[in-house]
Design a protein around this motif. Structure first.
Motif, mmCIF file in Angstrom:
data_model
loop_
_atom_site.group_PDB
_atom_site.id
_atom_site.type_symbol
_atom_site.label_atom_id
_atom_site.label_comp_id
_atom_site.label_asym_id
_atom_site.label_seq_id
_atom_site.Cartn_x
_atom_site.Cartn_y
_atom_site.Cartn_z
ATOM 1 N N PRO A 56 0.822 -1.223 0.000
ATOM 2 C CA PRO A 56 0.000 0.000 0.000
ATOM 3 C C PRO A 56 0.854 1.271 0.000
ATOM 4 O O PRO A 56 0.548 2.226 -0.714
ATOM 5 C CB PRO A 56 -0.819 -0.121 1.297
ATOM 6 N N LYS A 57 1.939 1.273 0.780
ATOM 7 C CA LYS A 57 2.808 2.461 0.822
ATOM 8 C C LYS A 57 3.477 2.677 -0.534
ATOM 9 O O LYS A 57 3.623 3.803 -1.000
ATOM 10 C CB LYS A 57 3.898 2.297 1.893
ATOM 11 N N TRP A 58 3.910 1.585 -1.130
ATOM 12 C CA TRP A 58 4.552 1.654 -2.441
ATOM 13 C C TRP A 58 3.574 2.206 -3.472
ATOM 14 O O TRP A 58 3.939 3.049 -4.306
ATOM 15 C CB TRP A 58 5.051 0.256 -2.809
ATOM 16 N N THR A 60 1.067 4.259 -2.916
ATOM 17 C CA THR A 60 0.916 5.700 -2.680
ATOM 18 C C THR A 60 2.059 6.461 -3.340
ATOM 19 O O THR A 60 1.847 7.466 -4.021
ATOM 20 C CB THR A 60 0.911 5.984 -1.157
ATOM 21 N N LYS A 61 3.290 5.963 -3.138
ATOM 22 C CA LYS A 61 4.456 6.666 -3.683
ATOM 23 C C LYS A 61 4.493 6.625 -5.200
ATOM 24 O O LYS A 61 4.886 7.578 -5.859
ATOM 25 C CB LYS A 61 5.745 6.075 -3.098
ATOM 26 N N GLN A 62 4.096 5.485 -5.758
ATOM 27 C CA GLN A 62 4.190 5.312 -7.208
ATOM 28 C C GLN A 62 2.947 5.824 -7.949
ATOM 29 O O GLN A 62 2.937 5.867 -9.172
ATOM 30 C CB GLN A 62 4.390 3.830 -7.548
ATOM 31 N N GLY A 63 1.905 6.151 -7.189
ATOM 32 C CA GLY A 63 0.683 6.666 -7.805
ATOM 33 C C GLY A 63 -0.318 5.593 -8.207
ATOM 34 O O GLY A 63 -1.355 5.909 -8.787
ATOM 35 N N HIS A 64 -0.048 4.328 -7.898
ATOM 36 C CA HIS A 64 -1.016 3.270 -8.202
ATOM 37 C C HIS A 64 -2.123 3.288 -7.142
ATOM 38 O O HIS A 64 -1.924 3.779 -6.036
ATOM 39 C CB HIS A 64 -0.342 1.892 -8.207
ATOM 40 N N GLU A 65 -3.272 2.737 -7.516
ATOM 41 C CA GLU A 65 -4.381 2.722 -6.566
ATOM 42 C C GLU A 65 -4.377 1.409 -5.787
ATOM 43 O O GLU A 65 -4.536 0.336 -6.377
ATOM 44 C CB GLU A 65 -5.714 2.877 -7.330
ATOM 45 N N TYR A 66 -4.195 1.517 -4.489
ATOM 46 C CA TYR A 66 -4.276 0.315 -3.639
ATOM 47 C C TYR A 66 -5.748 0.014 -3.412
ATOM 48 O O TYR A 66 -6.500 0.870 -2.949
ATOM 49 C CB TYR A 66 -3.546 0.570 -2.317
ATOM 50 N N ILE A 67 -6.176 -1.185 -3.735
ATOM 51 C CA ILE A 67 -7.597 -1.523 -3.642
ATOM 52 C C ILE A 67 -7.929 -2.174 -2.299
ATOM 53 O O ILE A 67 -8.907 -1.829 -1.650
ATOM 54 C CB ILE A 67 -8.011 -2.448 -4.819
ATOM 55 N N GLY A 68 -7.104 -3.112 -1.873
ATOM 56 C CA GLY A 68 -7.376 -3.770 -0.597
ATOM 57 C C GLY A 68 -6.626 -5.077 -0.471
ATOM 58 O O GLY A 68 -5.985 -5.545 -1.420
ATOM 59 N N LEU B 25 18.820 -1.924 -0.888
ATOM 60 C CA LEU B 25 18.883 -1.592 -2.326
ATOM 61 C C LEU B 25 17.614 -2.036 -3.044
ATOM 62 O O LEU B 25 17.134 -1.357 -3.955
ATOM 63 C CB LEU B 25 20.065 -2.299 -2.983
ATOM 64 N N SER B 26 17.083 -3.197 -2.648
ATOM 65 C CA SER B 26 15.846 -3.676 -3.273
ATOM 66 C C SER B 26 14.718 -2.690 -3.046
ATOM 67 O O SER B 26 13.919 -2.423 -3.948
ATOM 68 C CB SER B 26 15.438 -5.033 -2.675
ATOM 69 N N GLY B 27 14.638 -2.154 -1.814
ATOM 70 C CA GLY B 27 13.606 -1.162 -1.511
ATOM 71 C C GLY B 27 13.786 0.078 -2.360
ATOM 72 O O GLY B 27 12.817 0.638 -2.884
ATOM 73 N N ALA B 28 15.027 0.514 -2.517
ATOM 74 C CA ALA B 28 15.312 1.693 -3.334
ATOM 75 C C ALA B 28 14.945 1.432 -4.794
ATOM 76 O O ALA B 28 14.412 2.303 -5.483
ATOM 77 C CB ALA B 28 16.784 2.070 -3.209
ATOM 78 N N ALA B 29 15.207 0.220 -5.246
ATOM 79 C CA ALA B 29 14.884 -0.141 -6.632
ATOM 80 C C ALA B 29 13.372 -0.137 -6.848
ATOM 81 O O ALA B 29 12.881 0.358 -7.863
ATOM 82 C CB ALA B 29 15.467 -1.516 -6.970
ATOM 83 N N ALA B 30 12.644 -0.669 -5.871
ATOM 84 C CA ALA B 30 11.177 -0.700 -5.996
ATOM 85 C C ALA B 30 10.623 0.720 -6.069
ATOM 86 O O ALA B 30 9.597 0.960 -6.687
ATOM 87 C CB ALA B 30 10.559 -1.453 -4.819
ATOM 88 N N ASP B 31 11.310 1.662 -5.424
ATOM 89 C CA ASP B 31 10.868 3.057 -5.420
ATOM 90 C C ASP B 31 11.462 3.871 -6.567
ATOM 91 O O ASP B 31 11.334 5.098 -6.574
ATOM 92 C CB ASP B 31 11.272 3.717 -4.089
#
Lengths: 83, 141
Positions: A56-58, A60-68, B25-31
């Motif tokens: 879910p946090k990812w 938010t950061k990437q702009g994708h919609e977290y559904i559930g 690094l994996s976390g940084a890559a995902a972001d």
């Protein structure tokens, strides 16, 4: 959206990351999102508790919609829509 | 949107801390972060071609008597080796690995070719300071 609805969503892509521990599921999601189109729905299957928070946090950061997230026996199904 | 930047001063040559660096690094890559890694003293030894992720040649930073259990547990959990983590991060995002010239020499490495093929160049400390000044996240491991 209620849990029952989420469970029955039809997904474009299902990523089974149950065999990996953190950071495996997040990276699997990252790799898979590049293979689907904007508006497509993806689910990530993970047995790692941390993924429930990470995805879910990812999103938010990437702009994708977290559904559930749907909890199954021993794993989670985490649904999101690509931006 | 401009990418956020992570600058990692990687000092450690121990298998446990290198694995931790790989996870981060994996976390940084995902972001989609842009990552600069500066390979300092002890870490340069691990980057030597004849060492890499050969765990027999790497020490533990902590709990040295539990190395076998630690490595077995990582294997059971299907966790990648530190080199595999670094390689994967490079495939996903912009990761540049710079070997400190002094550190290389300490361990007998003069040329880029003396190090595993994920290293991008050999540099001086000025490059690290510049990168650290520009970064959004700075880590020393």
């Amino acid at each position: 959206m209620i849990l029952e609805d989420i469970k029955n969503i039809s997904v474009t892509k299902s990523v089974d990351a149950r065999g990996t521990a953190c950071p495996g599921p997040l990276l699997e999601a990252k790799k898979a999102i590049g293979t689907i189109k904007p508006g497509d729905i993806m689910e990530v299957l993970s047995a790692d508790e941390g993924t429930k928070v990470d995805i879910p946090k990812w999103c938010t950061k990437q702009g994708h919609e977290y559904i559930g997230t749907v909890e199954e026996s021993g794993y989670f199904r985490i649904f999101l829509k690509k931006k | 949107m401009e990418k956020k930047k992570l600058c990692l001063a990687l000092y450690t040559g121990s298998v446990d801390k290198l694995t931790a660096a790989g996870v981060i690094l994996s976390g940084a890559a995902a972001d989609d972060m842009s990552v600069d890694i500066y390979v300092l003293l002890q870490a340069a030894r691990a980057f030597r071609k004849d060492i890499g992720d050969d765990s027999d040649k790497l020490q533990m930073a902590e709990n040295p008597n539990m190395k076998a259990e630690f490595l077995q547990s990582l294997k059971n959990l299907k966790v990648k080796t530190w080199v595999e983590f670094f390689k994967e991060a490079k495939e996903i995002t912009d990761v540049k690995i710079h070997i400190c010239g002094l550190a290389g020499k300490v361990w007998g490495g003069e040329k880029l070719d003396d190090f595993i093929n994920i290293a991008d160049d050999i540099c001086g400390i000025g490059a690290y300071i510049t990168s650290a000044q520009e970064a959004d996240v700075n880590l020393f491991i």
